[in-house]
Scaffold this motif. Sequence first.
Motif, PDB file in Angstrom:
ATOM      1  N   LYS A  89       2.727  -4.643  -9.397  1.00 33.53           N
ATOM      2  CA  LYS A  89       3.748  -3.700  -9.140  1.00 33.53           C
ATOM      3  C   LYS A  89       3.343  -3.014  -7.674  1.00 33.53           C
ATOM      4  O   LYS A  89       4.470  -2.917  -6.916  1.00 33.53           O
ATOM      5  N   GLU A  90       2.031  -2.557  -7.677  1.00 36.36           N
ATOM      6  CA  GLU A  90       1.626  -1.981  -6.381  1.00 36.36           C
ATOM      7  C   GLU A  90       1.925  -3.003  -5.245  1.00 36.36           C
ATOM      8  O   GLU A  90       2.328  -2.678  -4.100  1.00 36.36           O
ATOM      9  N   SER A  91       1.427  -4.447  -5.351  1.00 39.62           N
ATOM     10  CA  SER A  91       1.802  -5.413  -4.502  1.00 39.62           C
ATOM     11  C   SER A  91       3.258  -5.322  -3.967  1.00 39.62           C
ATOM     12  O   SER A  91       3.739  -5.408  -3.001  1.00 39.62           O
ATOM     13  N   ALA A  92       4.235  -5.316  -5.001  1.00 36.95           N
ATOM     14  CA  ALA A  92       5.473  -5.392  -4.818  1.00 36.95           C
ATOM     15  C   ALA A  92       6.249  -4.264  -3.952  1.00 36.95           C
ATOM     16  O   ALA A  92       6.989  -4.360  -3.096  1.00 36.95           O
ATOM     17  N   SER A  93       5.596  -3.051  -4.261  1.00 41.24           N
ATOM     18  CA  SER A  93       6.169  -2.054  -3.666  1.00 41.24           C
ATOM     19  C   SER A  93       5.547  -1.879  -2.369  1.00 41.24           C
ATOM     20  O   SER A  93       6.260  -1.519  -1.109  1.00 41.24           O
ATOM     21  N   LEU A  94       4.414  -2.279  -1.833  1.00 37.12           N
ATOM     22  CA  LEU A  94       3.955  -2.403  -0.515  1.00 37.12           C
ATOM     23  C   LEU A  94       4.711  -3.209   0.158  1.00 37.12           C
ATOM     24  O   LEU A  94       5.021  -2.952   1.367  1.00 37.12           O
ATOM     25  N   TRP A  95       5.071  -4.515  -0.381  1.00 30.07           N
ATOM     26  CA  TRP A  95       5.703  -5.265   0.528  1.00 30.07           C
ATOM     27  C   TRP A  95       7.170  -4.808   0.789  1.00 30.07           C
ATOM     28  O   TRP A  95       7.739  -4.649   1.955  1.00 30.07           O
ATOM     29  N   HIS A  96       7.739  -4.319  -0.395  1.00 32.66           N
ATOM     30  CA  HIS A  96       9.280  -3.595  -0.346  1.00 32.66           C
ATOM     31  C   HIS A  96       9.368  -2.570   0.593  1.00 32.66           C
ATOM     32  O   HIS A  96      10.075  -2.489   1.423  1.00 32.66           O
ATOM     33  N   ASP A  97       8.279  -1.549   0.543  1.00 32.45           N
ATOM     34  CA  ASP A  97       8.546  -0.402   1.349  1.00 32.45           C
ATOM     35  C   ASP A  97       7.894  -0.668   2.680  1.00 32.45           C
ATOM     36  O   ASP A  97       8.461   0.337   3.678  1.00 32.45           O
ATOM     37  N   THR A  98       6.913  -1.145   2.750  1.00 32.67           N
ATOM     38  CA  THR A  98       6.189  -1.262   4.206  1.00 32.67           C
ATOM     39  C   THR A  98       6.445  -2.623   5.147  1.00 32.67           C
ATOM     40  O   THR A  98       7.189  -2.688   6.067  1.00 32.67           O
ATOM     41  N   ASN A 108       5.809   3.594   6.948  1.00 31.47           N
ATOM     42  CA  ASN A 108       4.964   2.779   7.450  1.00 31.47           C
ATOM     43  C   ASN A 108       3.522   2.969   7.268  1.00 31.47           C
ATOM     44  O   ASN A 108       3.170   4.184   6.779  1.00 31.47           O
ATOM     45  N   LEU A 109       2.608   2.031   7.102  1.00 31.29           N
ATOM     46  CA  LEU A 109       1.319   2.314   6.804  1.00 31.29           C
ATOM     47  C   LEU A 109       0.693   1.354   7.648  1.00 31.29           C
ATOM     48  O   LEU A 109       1.042   0.057   8.236  1.00 31.29           O
ATOM     49  N   SER A 110      -0.768   1.616   8.144  1.00 34.62           N
ATOM     50  CA  SER A 110      -1.499   0.729   8.586  1.00 34.62           C
ATOM     51  C   SER A 110      -2.580   0.505   7.685  1.00 34.62           C
ATOM     52  O   SER A 110      -3.187   1.273   7.091  1.00 34.62           O
ATOM     53  N   PHE A 111      -3.221  -0.895   7.732  1.00 38.12           N
ATOM     54  CA  PHE A 111      -4.187  -1.134   6.742  1.00 38.12           C
ATOM     55  C   PHE A 111      -5.553  -1.158   7.321  1.00 38.12           C
ATOM     56  O   PHE A 111      -5.540  -1.550   8.550  1.00 38.12           O
ATOM     57  N   PHE A 112      -6.537  -0.845   6.830  1.00 38.79           N
ATOM     58  CA  PHE A 112      -8.002  -1.340   7.355  1.00 38.79           C
ATOM     59  C   PHE A 112      -8.834  -1.202   5.973  1.00 38.79           C
ATOM     60  O   PHE A 112      -8.607  -0.755   4.872  1.00 38.79           O
ATOM     61  N   LYS A 113      -9.955  -1.981   6.161  1.00 38.50           N
ATOM     62  CA  LYS A 113     -10.905  -2.098   5.263  1.00 38.50           C
ATOM     63  C   LYS A 113     -12.135  -2.645   6.103  1.00 38.50           C
ATOM     64  O   LYS A 113     -12.348  -3.402   6.600  1.00 38.50           O
ATOM     65  N   ILE A 114     -13.042  -2.304   5.205  1.00 38.20           N
ATOM     66  CA  ILE A 114     -14.515  -2.404   5.942  1.00 38.20           C
ATOM     67  C   ILE A 114     -15.151  -3.586   5.035  1.00 38.20           C
ATOM     68  O   ILE A 114     -15.306  -3.413   3.854  1.00 38.20           O
ATOM     69  N   LEU A 115     -15.541  -4.869   5.616  1.00 33.77           N
ATOM     70  CA  LEU A 115     -15.838  -5.974   4.607  1.00 33.77           C
ATOM     71  C   LEU A 115     -16.899  -6.642   5.261  1.00 33.77           C
ATOM     72  O   LEU A 115     -17.256  -6.621   6.153  1.00 33.77           O
ATOM     73  N   PRO A 116     -17.816  -7.261   4.293  1.00 33.81           N
ATOM     74  CA  PRO A 116     -18.960  -8.305   4.694  1.00 33.81           C
ATOM     75  C   PRO A 116     -18.474  -9.369   5.420  1.00 33.81           C
ATOM     76  O   PRO A 116     -17.523 -10.036   4.840  1.00 33.81           O
ATOM     77  N   ILE A 125       0.632   7.227  11.807  1.00 31.30           N
ATOM     78  CA  ILE A 125       0.989   6.229  10.726  1.00 31.30           C
ATOM     79  C   ILE A 125      -0.292   6.362   9.761  1.00 31.30           C
ATOM     80  O   ILE A 125      -1.551   6.240  10.348  1.00 31.30           O
ATOM     81  N   PRO A 126      -0.138   6.614   8.547  1.00 31.73           N
ATOM     82  CA  PRO A 126      -1.355   6.857   7.635  1.00 31.73           C
ATOM     83  C   PRO A 126      -2.111   5.447   7.564  1.00 31.73           C
ATOM     84  O   PRO A 126      -1.597   4.330   7.642  1.00 31.73           O
ATOM     85  N   TRP A 127      -3.406   5.639   7.233  1.00 30.27           N
ATOM     86  CA  TRP A 127      -4.517   4.618   7.283  1.00 30.27           C
ATOM     87  C   TRP A 127      -4.228   4.272   5.455  1.00 30.27           C
ATOM     88  O   TRP A 127      -4.439   4.988   4.741  1.00 30.27           O
TER      89      TRP A 127
END
Length: 192
Positions: free
Chosen positions: A33-42, A76-84, A5-7
């Motif tokens: 728009k991107e938030s809508a398609s992230l929800w809709h597609d994934t 499908n996608l998996s999410f990651f982010k390095i955050l303080p 699954i892509p990150w």
Amino acid sequence: MSSSIPWFDDFVGIAYRYYDLRMNVVPLITDRKESASLWHDTIHWWVDSSIKIRFVEMDDEYWFIMGSDSQKPDTNLSFFKILPKSENYERFKKGHGGEAYLRLGVYTAKSLDNAKKNAMCDCGHEAQDHDEGDDDVCLFNKCDCKKFSSFQVNLLKRKKTITDIKFLEEKDVKDDTLSWNCINVNKYSKSN
Ligand SMILES: [Zn+2]
Ligand SMILES: [Zn+2]
């Protein structure tokens, strides 16, 4: 869960908000728009009971990692982010009680020109305390803020329930499939 699954890490950060009786974990997307398609597609296709979020702490930072089984594996996608680490993060860590809502948020940066007078700058002082001249420095004596910066978050209504939440240290990662995949792909196999 397949490691193919892509990150996805093209989002601004995570907001933690108490809303609707539960803590909300809110990945922040700059484009509506991107938030809508992230929800809709994934995310729409995620099976709630299989959604996992992991927080892997490394010094002052943490890796936010999120993935799920999907009824539509092709997108499908998996999410990651390095955050303080932040106060809100620590509050979520203490207060989540084993459950959270997942929502997306649309993040809008506000400049001094389009912020309300009482909008709070990241320095902790209001917009009206900043100089409206060429450089919008903070006028408080002891504040070293050189530029007003503030943002607004619009929470989208649709939500998923997360019940699989773990806080880990890097040494624990090898026993956790999702975070191992993430850190292996995005850290260990990139360093040489
Ligand atoms: Zn400021
Ligand atoms: Zn200030």
